[in-house]
Design an enzyme around this catalytic site. Structure first.
Site, short mmCIF file in Angstrom:
data_model
loop_
_atom_site.label_atom_id
_atom_site.label_comp_id
_atom_site.label_asym_id
_atom_site.label_seq_id
_atom_site.Cartn_x
_atom_site.Cartn_y
_atom_site.Cartn_z
N ILE A 46 -45.69 -40.03 25.44
CA ILE A 46 -46.37 -40.92 24.50
C ILE A 46 -47.81 -41.16 24.91
O ILE A 46 -48.55 -41.84 24.22
CB ILE A 46 -45.64 -42.29 24.35
CG1 ILE A 46 -45.33 -42.89 25.72
CG2 ILE A 46 -44.38 -42.14 23.52
CD1 ILE A 46 -44.78 -44.29 25.65
N GLY A 47 -48.20 -40.61 26.05
CA GLY A 47 -49.57 -40.78 26.47
C GLY A 47 -49.88 -39.87 27.65
O GLY A 47 -48.99 -39.54 28.43
N VAL A 48 -51.14 -39.47 27.75
CA VAL A 48 -51.56 -38.65 28.88
C VAL A 48 -52.85 -39.24 29.41
O VAL A 48 -53.71 -39.64 28.64
CB VAL A 48 -51.80 -37.19 28.44
CG1 VAL A 48 -52.17 -36.33 29.64
CG2 VAL A 48 -50.59 -36.62 27.74
N GLY A 106 -55.49 -39.70 33.26
CA GLY A 106 -55.86 -39.12 34.54
C GLY A 106 -54.74 -39.24 35.55
O GLY A 106 -54.54 -38.37 36.41
N PHE A 107 -53.97 -40.29 35.45
CA PHE A 107 -52.89 -40.54 36.41
C PHE A 107 -51.73 -39.57 36.19
O PHE A 107 -51.07 -39.16 37.13
CB PHE A 107 -52.41 -41.98 36.22
CG PHE A 107 -51.32 -42.41 37.16
CD1 PHE A 107 -51.63 -42.95 38.39
CD2 PHE A 107 -49.98 -42.28 36.81
CE1 PHE A 107 -50.64 -43.35 39.26
CE2 PHE A 107 -48.98 -42.67 37.69
CZ PHE A 107 -49.31 -43.21 38.91
N LYS A 130 -48.64 -38.27 33.02
CA LYS A 130 -48.12 -38.45 31.67
C LYS A 130 -47.26 -39.70 31.55
O LYS A 130 -46.63 -40.11 32.52
CB LYS A 130 -47.26 -37.24 31.28
CG LYS A 130 -48.09 -36.00 31.02
CD LYS A 130 -47.23 -34.81 30.65
CE LYS A 130 -48.13 -33.61 30.36
NZ LYS A 130 -47.40 -32.35 30.40
N VAL A 131 -47.23 -40.26 30.37
CA VAL A 131 -46.38 -41.41 30.11
C VAL A 131 -45.31 -40.99 29.11
O VAL A 131 -45.61 -40.41 28.07
CB VAL A 131 -47.19 -42.60 29.53
CG1 VAL A 131 -46.30 -43.82 29.38
CG2 VAL A 131 -48.36 -42.93 30.44
N ASP A 149 -60.36 -52.96 35.14
CA ASP A 149 -60.35 -51.88 34.15
C ASP A 149 -59.90 -52.41 32.79
O ASP A 149 -59.02 -51.86 32.15
CB ASP A 149 -59.48 -50.73 34.62
CG ASP A 149 -59.80 -49.43 33.90
OD1 ASP A 149 -60.86 -49.37 33.22
OD2 ASP A 149 -59.00 -48.48 33.98
#
Ligand SMILES: *[C@@H]1O[C@H](CO)[C@@H](O)[C@H](O)[C@H]1NC(C)=O
Ligand SMILES: *[C@@H]1O[C@H](CO)[C@@H](O)[C@H](O)[C@H]1NC(C)=O
Ligand SMILES: *[C@@H]1O[C@H](CO)[C@@H](O)[C@H](O)[C@H]1NC(C)=O
Ligand SMILES: *[C@@H]1O[C@H](CO)[C@@H](O)[C@H](O)[C@H]1NC(C)=O
Ligand SMILES: *[C@@H]1O[C@H](CO)[C@@H](O)[C@H](O)[C@H]1NC(C)=O
Ligand SMILES: *[C@@H]1O[C@H](CO)[C@@H](O)[C@H](O)[C@H]1NC(C)=O
Ligand SMILES: *[C@@H]1O[C@H](CO)[C@@H](O)[C@H](O)[C@H]1NC(C)=O
Ligand SMILES: *[C@@H]1O[C@H](CO)[C@@H](O)[C@H](O)[C@H]1NC(C)=O
Length: 842
Positions: A511-513, A515-516, A518-519, A629
């Protein structure tokens, strides 16, 4: 001929003696680990032959700085009327997550027994305690109290412990407390639970060796209750009357003679003599079809699988091969025409057990077990059952919580052994013989099973990793903190669980990508939706942020902060598991997507929620926590569009606790960065206020903070919009889709608030608390229209002096000054775009 006969007799006699010795040997099973703890007591308690050691002098209790550990004694003069009453007189109460830690001498199966008797102690009513108990691998009790009618309970678990330490963590729910009266952690023979069992229906169930089990019922059929003192493994076997459904069809039988324990079959450790030499026998009619079944009914958790162990011993037949019967679980056949003497090689009175795995129980929560006549043509209607154990196989899929010793590897905890080793000398000969005549089912014996006194150099353990949350005043000089490499208190989730929940990290679930990494969206076994953020293992920088996030978030709970549900650091993974936020990021709702526009009121509510979360971070602790952040991609929305602040990977608490250059580099997302922070390297909570001001502009203008496709003066939202605001023309650049719905008073106040947030110097900016008040006022202006009395009061509130004491200033080391200055302050917006794209969506 005669002499041959005599020789044979001699051999038989010898075999008899050897068998007896082996029998004795089994009876003398000596547990390698034998922790018996009388919790909350100052004195040891002797129960039968066993000594429960007071825990007040032991270093096995681990607490966090937040947790109080209270030794409580009931005011009742004597708690009587139930077994082990002495153990229930005292309890240890914890007000926050706390652990007992036991060093394991042997790997393998152990009984873990937890004793609970909820009494009243001062202001603590233990009966209202709500808590969870877990080891590092499994949740034992998800929600105490379990539904139970009895006043005192002993919960028994059979765990294969392969770690070198068993940590039992008690986690109170909310502001409740947790407690425990006594704990046993005792080794059992390795072969007590074998790896395979017959699956009810058809097939074999494999994998019992590692399976945690919880004893649900253990009954001695047809006989009296057998207490722990009369069982080699201190089990309690209850009488079966209250479970037996049809007493008229059966008779209780008792056997007075010696039982014939057979090699390779049940031993006295599987069940004591007193279980095998009593039974219930079916009262046979002349006609099999008119002989009813005998049935036992048990209340179980209807959602689980069970391991059911039937104990049999043919103590009724006069000759072998005459007793045949059927065994049922519910109305499924577990064994047809079972012939005990066949299982026992034609021997009578030979103990035997049969394991059945019931894959899924009846949701009603009633489990029935029946013995019925065999339908074989020649069989006499008959049947017998001696004992029964029902062990639950499914444990809560919830996350485990671990309060560990500060450095588990180095800290040598003393070992307590109950005084079970009396008369060692006398036993030695038998032990030697045992070794000689070791059976194929060998018992694991400790090499040096000697007691060691608790070390005198013991010091109480506490978790320093958490102390920064609860202690500490403003530190102006540099203090070197050890980096929090071991996140001592967290919800740890096994990798396999996450693997399953994400369907092996299926790309479809992403559901998200960032720098850390993938989600993933994931669903845990208890059908909780979660977001699983899997760190990129190659990113070394990620490790620090991973730790920071765990340490910070596991101590934080707030409506407007995304909760960390757990983490996983197995196999070098860096996985964080959060509550799932159904509606995604605020950013996604503002622009660039196909989301319908949010109303002005909704946007304000979201900003207010986020401001509350940040305000809590800044002021909720002795030392302010700076998010570092803040951006619209880090403000997430739940199914009701309620805002929660997320992503604490960059957060800082007061002074640095890690002095490496990486940590001191200016971090954050371009476009949101406080100019004072990157010019002067001075990080305060006002840096978050600045970034939040930028978010407020994003919210009203609905455009990216940096948009390189626009004319040069429009690229940076903060610079561009503030010019319009200063001219009093903010209304010219706001989101066209909602422009007509915003009341001018509301917009004016909003613009002023933004302008204050974006003030050049931190000291000129309001605190997050002021911002919050102002936004609430903006909402009020939008809802109700102007009201002068209100304005006065709101202005007063917004004029309150900012809480200067709370601002923890963080000086960045001079070594980095030139570097950061070069990196950021010299950078024009246009050549920072590539940087921006990399940090975006982190
Ligand atoms: C905390 O305890 C008080 C009573 O002492 C109770 O009213 C309140 O609901 C509790 N809060 C939580 C979060 O459990
Ligand atoms: C405990 O589990 C391990 C695997 O996790 C297995 O190798 C071992 O045989 C088990 N021990 C017992 C006593 O079942
Ligand atoms: C143990 O068993 C013996 C004989 O079977 C009995 O006399 C005794 O009362 C039992 N003890 C307990 C504590 O049950
Ligand atoms: C056995 O029972 C069935 C049904 O109850 C009956 O019909 C039959 O006559 C009985 N047989 C004998 C031998 O009693
Ligand atoms: C015993 O129970 C089983 C399973 O419920 C059933 O099939 C069988 O007919 C019963 N036998 C008698 C004699 O009632
Ligand atoms: C017995 O099994 C049948 C199917 O074989 C099922 O329909 C019935 O509900 C079961 N009865 C009970 C009491 O479980
Ligand atoms: C389950 O057992 C309870 C009591 O133990 C009983 O009241 C209930 O009727 C039983 N349910 C079924 C489906 O047999
Ligand atoms: C219980 O455990 C078994 C085997 O481990 C598994 O197949 C089953 O799905 C589990 N049931 C639940 C409700 O978790």
């Amino acid at each position: 001929m005669d002499s041959t006969f005599r020789k044979l007799k001699l051999v038989l006699a010898l075999v008899g003696i050897i068998t007896w010795i082996i029998g004795t040997c089994n009876a003398k099973f000596t547990p390698a680990d034998n922790y018996l703890v009388n919790c909350g007591s100052t004195v040891d308690a002797t129960v039968g032959q066993r000594v429960f050691v007071a825990d007040n002098s032991q270093s096995i209790v681990l607490t966090t700085p937040q947790s109080q550990s209270i030794a409580a004694r009931t005011t009742l003069n004597s708690v009587s009327g139930f077994d082990n009453a002495e153990l229930f007189q005292t309890a240890r109460i914890f007000t926050a997550p706390s652990s007992y830690s036991f060093k394991m001498r042997s790997s393998g199966r152990h009984f873990v027994r937890l004793y609970f008797f909820p009494f009243l102690y001062q202001s603590y009513d233990l009966a209202s305690s709500k808590f969870k108990v877990s080891t590092e691998d499994v949740v034992l009790i998800d929600n105490f109290p379990q539904p139970s009618n009895s006043i005192s309970v002993v919960m028994e678990y059979s765990l294969n412990i392969t770690r070198d330490r068993l940590i039992l963590t008690f986690v109170p729910e909310g502001n409740s407390t947790s407690f425990v009266n006594a704990i046993e952690v005792v080794s059992v023979p390795d072969d007590l639970i074998t790896d395979s069992a017959q699956l009810l229906g058809v097939g074999q169930y494999l994998g019992l060796a590692a399976q945690p089990l919880q004893t649900f019922h253990r009954i001695n059929v047809g006989g009296p209750k057998v207490t722990a003192e009369n069982d080699t493994l201190a089990r309690t076997w209850f009488a079966d009357q209250s479970f037996f459904r049809n007493p008229t069809v059966a008779q209780a039988v008792t056997y007075q003679e010696r039982l014939n324990y057979k090699d390779g079959s049940a031993t006295q450790d599987d069940a004591p003599d007193s279980v095998y030499n009593t039974a219930r026998r079916l009262v046979g009619q002349r006609n099999a079809s008119s002989t009813p079944n005998m049935t036992w009914e048990f209340n179980v958790d209807g959602r689980s699988s069970y391991l059911i162990r039937f104990h049999f011993c043919d103590i009724v037949s006069k000759a072998a091969f005459q007793l045949y019967f059927d065994v049922y679980v519910y109305n499924f056949s577990a064994a047809k025409d079972l012939d005990l003497s066949a299982s026992e090689f034609g021997t009578l009175a030979a103990p035997f057990y049969m394991d059945i795995v019931l894959p899924s129980s009846d949701p009603s929560g009633n489990l029935t077990v029946s013995i019925g006549p065999s339908s074989l043509p020649n069989a006499t209607p008959d049947g017998i059952l001696n004992g029964l154990e029902i062990m639950k196989m499914n444990f809560s899929s919830g996350s485990v919580y671990v309060v560990k010793p500060p450095s588990a590897a180095k800290q040598q905890l003393p070992i307590i052994l109950g005084s079970v080793l009396g008369g060692i000398g006398a036993v030695i000969i038998v032990v030697v013989l045992c070794v000689v005549f070791r059976r194929k089912k060998k018992m694991k014996k400790p090499q040096t099973p000697l007691t060691s006194r608790p070390s005198s150099s013991w010091t109480p353990l506490s978790l320093n990793a958490l102390s920064f949350l609860s202690t500490g005043t403003r530190t102006t000089s540099r203090t070197t903190y050890t980096s929090g490499t071991n996140s001592d208190t967290s919800y740890r989730i096994p990798f396999v669980v996450l693997q399953e929940a994400t369907n092996h990290f299926d790309e479809q679930m992403v559901i998200g990508v960032g720098g850390f990494g993938k989600v993933y969206k994931a669903v845990l076994q208890d059908s909780t939706k979660v977001a699983v953020k899997r760190g990129n293992q190659k990113s070394h920088q990620g490790i620090r942020e991973f730790r920071t996030e765990i340490e910070l978030l596991s101590g934080l709970r707030h409506r407007h902060l995304v909760s960390l549900i757990g983490y996983c650091d197995e196999r070098n993974e860096m996985i964080l598991v959060y509550e799932y936020m159904e509606k995604g990021t605020l950013k996604g709702h503002l622009y660039g997507g196909d989301q319908p526009p949010l109303s002005w009121k909704k946007r304000l509510e979201i900003c207010i929620g986020a401001a509350r979360g940040l305000h809590y971070l800044h002021t909720g602790f002795a030392k302010s926590i700076i998010h570092r952040d803040v951006k619209s991609a880090n403000i997430l929305l739940d199914e009701n569009l309620m805002a929660k602040v997320s992503d604490f990977g960059l957060s800082k608490t007061g002074p640095e606790f890690d002095q490496t250059h990486v940590s001191t580099a200016v971090k954050g997302s371009f476009g949101y960065l406080d100019p004072e922070y990157y010019r002067r390297q001075k990080l305060t909570d006002k840096s978050d206020v600045y970034s939040f001001g930028v978010v407020l502009l994003e919210v009203i203008c609905a455009r990216p903070v940096i948009d390189p496709t626009l004319p040069r003066d429009m690229i940076n939202l903060a610079e561009w919009a503030i010019k319009w605001q200063k001219r009093g023309e903010l209304d010219q650049i706001i989101d066209k889709r909602i422009a007509g719905t915003i009341r001018p008073e509301s917009l004016r106040k909003y613009g002023e608030t933004v302008e204050k947030c974006l003030a050049e110097y931190g000291v000129e900016r309001p605190t997050m608390g002021d911002v919050l008040w102002n936004l609430e006022f903006v909402l009020q202006l939008q809802e109700a229209g102007p009201d002068m009395s209100n304005i006065d009061s709101m202005n007063q509130i917004s004029e309150l002096p900012s809480n200067a004491q709370r601002i923890s200033s963080l000086e960045i080391s001079t070594a980095d000054e030139s570097r950061t200055a070069m990196d950021y302050s010299q950078m024009s917006t246009s050549n920072a775009f590539s940087q921006l794209i990399n940090t975006e969506g982190r």
